[in-house]
Write a protein that holds these residues in place. Structure first.
Motif, PDB file in Angstrom:
ATOM      1  N   THR A  59      -8.906  -5.836  -8.309  1.00 28.78           N
ATOM      2  CA  THR A  59      -7.368  -6.214  -8.301  1.00 28.78           C
ATOM      3  C   THR A  59      -6.783  -6.213  -6.845  1.00 28.78           C
ATOM      4  N   GLY A  60      -5.675  -6.700  -6.568  1.00 29.83           N
ATOM      5  CA  GLY A  60      -5.155  -6.785  -5.502  1.00 29.83           C
ATOM      6  C   GLY A  60      -4.848  -5.103  -4.848  1.00 29.83           C
ATOM      7  N   ALA A  61      -4.492  -4.334  -5.785  1.00 31.53           N
ATOM      8  CA  ALA A  61      -4.408  -2.882  -5.591  1.00 31.53           C
ATOM      9  C   ALA A  61      -5.479  -2.157  -5.255  1.00 31.53           C
ATOM     10  N   GLU A  62      -6.890  -2.763  -5.743  1.00 36.79           N
ATOM     11  CA  GLU A  62      -8.106  -2.017  -5.409  1.00 36.79           C
ATOM     12  C   GLU A  62      -8.706  -2.454  -4.260  1.00 36.79           C
ATOM     13  N   LYS A  63      -8.359  -3.648  -3.815  1.00 35.68           N
ATOM     14  CA  LYS A  63      -8.602  -4.077  -2.477  1.00 35.68           C
ATOM     15  C   LYS A  63      -7.730  -3.603  -1.362  1.00 35.68           C
ATOM     16  N   ASP A  64      -6.514  -3.364  -1.725  1.00 38.23           N
ATOM     17  CA  ASP A  64      -5.640  -2.771  -0.766  1.00 38.23           C
ATOM     18  C   ASP A  64      -6.238  -1.294  -0.305  1.00 38.23           C
ATOM     19  N   LEU A  65      -6.873  -0.552  -1.040  1.00 42.09           N
ATOM     20  CA  LEU A  65      -7.404   0.772  -1.072  1.00 42.09           C
ATOM     21  C   LEU A  65      -8.705   0.714  -0.134  1.00 42.09           C
ATOM     22  N   LEU A  66      -9.308  -0.462  -0.195  1.00 39.61           N
ATOM     23  CA  LEU A  66     -10.719  -0.511   0.350  1.00 39.61           C
ATOM     24  C   LEU A  66     -10.966  -1.171   1.749  1.00 39.61           C
ATOM     25  N   SER A  67     -10.063  -2.430   1.808  1.00 41.54           N
ATOM     26  CA  SER A  67     -10.121  -3.375   2.833  1.00 41.54           C
ATOM     27  C   SER A  67     -10.473  -3.150   4.064  1.00 41.54           C
ATOM     28  N   HIS A  68     -11.019  -4.085   5.014  1.00 46.48           N
ATOM     29  CA  HIS A  68     -11.030  -4.000   6.103  1.00 46.48           C
ATOM     30  C   HIS A  68      -9.649  -3.881   7.097  1.00 46.48           C
ATOM     31  N   ARG A  69      -8.745  -4.833   6.374  1.00 40.17           N
ATOM     32  CA  ARG A  69      -7.499  -4.711   6.989  1.00 40.17           C
ATOM     33  C   ARG A  69      -6.786  -3.120   6.704  1.00 40.17           C
TER      34      ARG A  69
END
Length: 204
Positions: A176-186
């Motif tokens: 999900t967008g929220a999951e990606k926000d927690l983990l991403s390179h950005r």
């Protein structure tokens, strides 16, 4: 007190993503989009290209500016596509062509040798003063993982459908967008840059 920061990008989706990432880290920040000319990104690294964009936006607007440059780096390809990630598929490039070419290049590579990472350089540039370039800072974030054999998932963009983050059973496009926000390179890169932004905005 609200302080204004400009994002050196015309991408509305990136603006919203960085508002989500930086909002909790920098209270009182107003992150606005950039409508000025885009500079030539002729750097030889993620860091150089991010700084080129941030520097141009700071000079054009007179405001502190942030920018990022990102891509996927595949170990067995010596770090490629790297800074050429968005153009990997050739002149008629698209996300689909980029993914198709990378999968073809790795088609004979065993699973244990498909390690890769999403890389993001996050840059801050302060506006020039009396013709002298302002202070510049850059931080790097890496999201380790591996390249899958076929795309999976409907979320995200770019190489997300073929990138499986370390410790995950799903592709980045299945998060999900929220999951990606927690983990991403950005998130990692701008999380490292956030204290530097807070310090400079407070002093300005």
């Amino acid at each position: 007190m609200t302080r204004t920061l400009v994002l050196a990008s015309h991408n509305a989706h990136k603006l919203e993503e960085l508002r989500r990432i930086l909002g909790p880290l920098i209270p009182g920040i107003e992150l606005i989009g950039y409508d000025g000319p885009e500079p030539v990104e002729d750097g030889l690294s993620f860091e150089e290209n991010a700084l080129i964009k941030a520097r141009a936006a700071a000079a054009h607007t007179g405001l502190p500016a942030i920018a990022d440059d990102s891509g996927i780096a595949v170990d067995v390809l010596g770090g490629c596509p790297g800074i050429f990630s968005a153009r990997w598929g050739g002149p008629e490039r698209s996300d689909a062509r980029n993914v198709e070419l990378l999968l073809w290049q790795l088609s004979d590579v065993a699973d244990e040798h498909r390690s890769a990472g999403f890389v993001c350089a996050a840059a801050l540039a302060l506006p020039p003063v009396n013709g002298t370039a302002g202070e510049e800072i850059c931080e790097l974030g890496v999201w380790p993982g591996r390249v899958l054999r076929e795309p999976a998932g409907e979320h995200g963009f770019g190489y997300d459908p073929i990138f499986q983050p370390e410790g995950e059973t799903r592709s980045a496009a299945e998060l999900t967008g929220a999951e990606k926000d927690l983990l991403s390179h950005r998130t990692r890169a701008f999380g490292a840059l956030a204290p530097e932004i807070r310090e400079r905005l407070a002093a300005g």
